[in-house]
Design an enzyme around this catalytic site. Structure first.
Site, PDB file in Angstrom:
ATOM      1  N   TYR A  27     -11.573  -0.968  -6.173  1.00 14.84           N
ATOM      2  CA  TYR A  27     -10.950  -2.263  -5.872  1.00 14.84           C
ATOM      3  C   TYR A  27      -9.504  -2.028  -5.414  1.00 14.84           C
ATOM      4  CZ  TYR A  27      -8.560  -6.710  -6.694  1.00 14.84           C
ATOM      5  OH  TYR A  27      -7.774  -7.832  -6.544  1.00 14.84           O
ATOM      6  N   SER A 109       0.617 -11.422 -10.809  1.00 12.45           N
ATOM      7  CA  SER A 109      -0.260 -12.142  -9.879  1.00 12.45           C
ATOM      8  C   SER A 109      -0.886 -13.372 -10.538  1.00 12.45           C
ATOM      9  CB  SER A 109      -1.386 -11.194  -9.435  1.00 12.45           C
ATOM     10  OG  SER A 109      -2.442 -11.911  -8.836  1.00 12.45           O
ATOM     11  N   GLN A 130       3.766 -14.538  -8.898  1.00 12.32           N
ATOM     12  CA  GLN A 130       3.191 -14.720  -7.553  1.00 12.32           C
ATOM     13  C   GLN A 130       2.202 -15.869  -7.579  1.00 12.32           C
ATOM     14  OE1 GLN A 130      -0.341 -13.443  -6.939  1.00 12.32           O
ATOM     15  NE2 GLN A 130      -0.283 -14.668  -5.061  1.00 12.32           N
ATOM     16  N   TYR A 132      -0.748 -18.164  -5.744  1.00 13.16           N
ATOM     17  CA  TYR A 132      -1.738 -18.499  -4.724  1.00 13.16           C
ATOM     18  C   TYR A 132      -1.906 -20.007  -4.793  1.00 13.16           C
ATOM     19  CZ  TYR A 132      -3.536 -13.763  -3.784  1.00 13.16           C
ATOM     20  OH  TYR A 132      -3.689 -12.464  -3.387  1.00 13.16           O
ATOM     21  N   THR A 158       2.385 -16.291  -1.826  1.00 14.15           N
ATOM     22  CA  THR A 158       1.597 -15.457  -0.908  1.00 14.15           C
ATOM     23  C   THR A 158       0.979 -16.320   0.188  1.00 14.15           C
ATOM     24  OG1 THR A 158       1.188 -13.836  -2.620  1.00 14.15           O
ATOM     25  CG2 THR A 158      -0.331 -13.826  -0.758  1.00 14.15           C
ATOM     26  N   ARG A 167     -13.809  -6.861   1.892  1.00 15.31           N
ATOM     27  CA  ARG A 167     -13.661  -5.452   1.497  1.00 15.31           C
ATOM     28  C   ARG A 167     -15.034  -4.942   1.086  1.00 15.31           C
ATOM     29  NH1 ARG A 167      -9.070  -8.230  -2.030  1.00 15.31           N
ATOM     30  NH2 ARG A 167      -7.972  -9.086  -0.248  1.00 15.31           N
ATOM     31  N   LYS A 254       5.676 -14.202   0.895  1.00 15.66           N
ATOM     32  CA  LYS A 254       5.013 -12.900   1.017  1.00 15.66           C
ATOM     33  C   LYS A 254       3.898 -12.946   2.055  1.00 15.66           C
ATOM     34  CE  LYS A 254       2.590  -9.519  -1.900  1.00 15.66           C
ATOM     35  NZ  LYS A 254       1.181  -9.551  -1.546  1.00 15.66           N
ATOM     36  N   HIS A 278      -0.655  -7.443   3.075  1.00 14.76           N
ATOM     37  CA  HIS A 278      -1.467  -7.451   1.856  1.00 14.76           C
ATOM     38  C   HIS A 278      -2.070  -6.064   1.597  1.00 14.76           C
ATOM     39  CE1 HIS A 278      -2.861 -10.832  -0.816  1.00 14.76           C
ATOM     40  NE2 HIS A 278      -3.601  -9.863  -1.313  1.00 14.76           N
ATOM     41  N   ARG A 281      -5.509  -5.349   3.211  1.00 12.96           N
ATOM     42  CA  ARG A 281      -6.696  -5.914   2.553  1.00 12.96           C
ATOM     43  C   ARG A 281      -7.160  -7.223   3.186  1.00 12.96           C
ATOM     44  NH1 ARG A 281      -7.181  -3.621  -2.496  1.00 12.96           N
ATOM     45  NH2 ARG A 281      -7.863  -5.425  -3.675  1.00 12.96           N
TER      46      ARG A 281
HETATM   47  C1  LIG Z   1      -5.778  -4.060  -6.059  1.00 16.08           C
HETATM   48  C2  LIG Z   1      -4.852  -4.967  -5.368  1.00 16.08           C
HETATM   49  C3  LIG Z   1      -4.802  -6.311  -5.729  1.00 16.08           C
HETATM   50  C4  LIG Z   1      -3.897  -7.176  -5.102  1.00 16.08           C
HETATM   51  N1  LIG Z   1      -3.815  -8.472  -5.532  1.00 16.08           N
HETATM   52  C5  LIG Z   1      -2.854  -9.276  -5.003  1.00 16.08           C
HETATM   53  C6  LIG Z   1      -2.630 -10.569  -5.543  1.00 16.08           C
HETATM   54  O1  LIG Z   1      -3.286 -10.992  -6.492  1.00 16.08           O
HETATM   55  N2  LIG Z   1      -1.664 -11.314  -4.978  1.00 16.08           N
HETATM   56  C7  LIG Z   1      -0.892 -10.878  -3.923  1.00 16.08           C
HETATM   57  O2  LIG Z   1      -0.033 -11.588  -3.446  1.00 16.08           O
HETATM   58  N3  LIG Z   1      -1.081  -9.638  -3.416  1.00 16.08           N
HETATM   59  C8  LIG Z   1      -2.014  -8.835  -3.944  1.00 16.08           C
HETATM   60  N4  LIG Z   1      -2.171  -7.560  -3.458  1.00 16.08           N
HETATM   61  C9  LIG Z   1      -1.270  -7.062  -2.400  1.00 16.08           C
HETATM   62  C10 LIG Z   1      -0.023  -6.419  -3.003  1.00 16.08           C
HETATM   63  O3  LIG Z   1       0.817  -7.387  -3.572  1.00 16.08           O
HETATM   64  C11 LIG Z   1       0.789  -5.667  -1.951  1.00 16.08           C
HETATM   65  O4  LIG Z   1       1.010  -6.501  -0.848  1.00 16.08           O
HETATM   66  C12 LIG Z   1       0.114  -4.372  -1.492  1.00 16.08           C
HETATM   67  O5  LIG Z   1      -0.555  -3.746  -2.557  1.00 16.08           O
HETATM   68  C13 LIG Z   1       1.160  -3.424  -0.919  1.00 16.08           C
HETATM   69  O6  LIG Z   1       0.561  -2.283  -0.428  1.00 16.08           O
HETATM   70  P1  LIG Z   1       0.445  -0.901  -1.239  1.00 16.08           P
HETATM   71  O7  LIG Z   1      -0.669  -1.079  -2.210  1.00 16.08           O
HETATM   72  O8  LIG Z   1       0.133   0.064  -0.164  1.00 16.08           O
HETATM   73  O9  LIG Z   1       1.762  -0.648  -1.932  1.00 16.08           O
HETATM   74  C14 LIG Z   1      -3.064  -6.689  -4.064  1.00 16.08           C
HETATM   75  C15 LIG Z   1      -3.127  -5.337  -3.706  1.00 16.08           C
HETATM   76  C16 LIG Z   1      -4.001  -4.478  -4.341  1.00 16.08           C
HETATM   77  C17 LIG Z   1      -4.020  -3.031  -3.954  1.00 16.08           C
END
Ligand SMILES: Cc1cc2nc3c(=O)[nH]c(=O)nc-3n(C[C@H](O)[C@H](O)[C@H](O)COP(=O)(O)O)c2cc1C
Length: 382
Positions: A27, A109, A130, A132, A158, A167, A254, A278, A281
């Site tokens: 994940y 989050s 954060q 949503y 966000t 994904r 964000k 993100h 993702r």
């Molecule tokens: C496993 C995972 C879960 C994430 N869940 C959220 C989330 O709940 N809310 C959000 O704004 N971003 C979420 N993100 C994005 C992160 O806040 C961030 O933008 C991203 O991880 C940055 O990239 P990096 O993992 O390469 O450092 C998530 C990222 C990952 C890897």
């Protein structure tokens, strides 16, 4: 190998792979569709070359800085990540404590396992929350009020997840929280006994900010249908106004990856934007964060703080983002790998690794203060 022996974020990633059940490890280690943007976030950092300088006094170096007016021991915050309490039992509480002790911001989050109140109960300094935006506006208003009541000092809104990017790994793994007890999932957990033991010791195994707070969400089935239907596809620039009013504190937007969106954010009353896709993702095929940073910094000038996340795997990457004009950075996967590898000590190790790399790189670039870094320390644009 213990987390203290890890020398790089890649070492922690391998430790996490061996400790965390596959569905949760993957994940974290996944991007949307082809994962091209996920890979580009990391790869494009390597294209940025540093200027090596010599015979410069390197004593009394400082990494201390400010993000949205808050003092930070280095400009690296913990990014908000969902399911974090599934990388390690009570994951958000442990990571928040590690960040607090290190002097960097922790962002919780909306989709966390530990609730806002859980994290508040184990920290003594304000953390960031954060948001949503869900279609159930009462739930959103209540969430904002809960973050306020917990003393959160910034709201990170966000903008890039109005619908969920696909994904493949999550679909193939049948990801859920709590995990289902099919033979496949049981096997994945049985082969990770330390993770299981820790997990048996906590009652926090589902989305703590949602269950018991959103109407009609009681069991796992209702939760999964609620979340998949709830993200608001009509969210617009106008909505930022009521959110900002209700919140009344520091606001960070964000998910800005485009110069035009960056310019639009200037009128929103926000205190900072995060250049982000993100972590690759959401929109696969989008540009990497670091490649968009210089032009977004140029677009907003000094009218607003610009932060960046996506692809940071070392202190060198942090330095490169700061050179391009980011006032702060965030790490997502690096802290998740540390957490999965060794709980709070693992997150501390993540931050130590990044701090050391940032410090040594800064010195070898001939700089002593992180606040003085500029494009002058780079050889060419990406
Ligand atoms: C496993 C995972 C879960 C994430 N869940 C959220 C989330 O709940 N809310 C959000 O704004 N971003 C979420 N993100 C994005 C992160 O806040 C961030 O933008 C991203 O991880 C940055 O990239 P990096 O993992 O390469 O450092 C998530 C990222 C990952 C890897």
């Amino acid at each position: 190998m213990s987390v203290e022996q890890a020398l790089t974020i890649a070492d922690l990633k391998e430790q996490a792979r061996r400790r965390v059940p596959k569905m949760f490890f993957e994940y974290a280690d996944s991007g949307a569709w082809t994962e091209g943007t996920y890979r580009a976030n990391e790869e494009d950092f390597h294209k940025v070359k540093l200027r090596q300088r010599v015979l410069v006094d390197m004593t009394n170096r400082s990494l201390a800085s400010e993000m949205i007016g808050e003092k930070v021991s280095m400009p690296v915050a913990i990014a908000p990540t969902g399911f974090t309490g599934m990388q390690h039992a009570d994951g958000e509480m442990l990571a928040a404590q590690a960040a607090e002790e290190f002097g960097v911001p922790f962002t919780l989050s909306t989709m966390s396992i530990c609730s806002i109140e859980d994290v508040r109960s184990v920290t003594s300094k304000p953390f960031w929350f954060q948001l949503y935006v869900m279609q159930d506006r009462d739930f959103v208003l209540n969430l904002i009020d809960r973050a306020k009541a917990a003393g959160c000092s910034a709201l990170v809104l966000t903008l890039d997840l109005q619908i969920l990017g696909q994904r493949h790994k999550d679909l193939r793994n049948g990801l859920s929280a709590p995990p289902r007890f099919t033979p496949k999932h049981l096997w994945q957990m049985a082969t990770r006994p330390f993770w299981c033991l820790d997990m048996l010791g906590t009652k926090r195994r589902t989305f703590g900010n949602i269950v018991g707070h959103a109407k009609g969400v009681g069991d796992l089935a209702s939760l999964s249908s609620w979340t998949s239907e709830q993200f608001d596809p009509q969210l617009s620039w106008k909505d930022i106004e009521w959110i900002r009013e209700r919140w009344g504190g520091k606001l960070i937007l964000k998910g800005i990856l485009d110069e035009e969106d960056a310019r639009m954010s200037l009128g929103s009353g926000a205190d900072a934007i995060i250049v982000s896709n993100h972590g690759g993702r959401q929109l696969d095929g989008a540009a990497s964060s670091i490649s968009m940073l210089p032009r977004i910094v140029d677009a907003v000038g000094d009218q607003m703080e610009v932060h960046l996340d996506g692809g940071i795997r070392s202190g060198q990457d942090v330095l490169k983002a700061l050179c391009y004009g980011a006032k702060g950075t965030y790490i997502g996967r690096p802290f998740l790998y540390g957490l999965g590898a060794g709980g709070k000590a693992g997150v501390r190790r993540t931050l130590e690794i990044i701090r050391k790399e940032l410090d040594i790189t800064m010195a070898l670039c001939g700089e002593r203060d992180v606040k003085n870094l500029s494009r002058n320390n780079l050889l060419k644009d990406v």
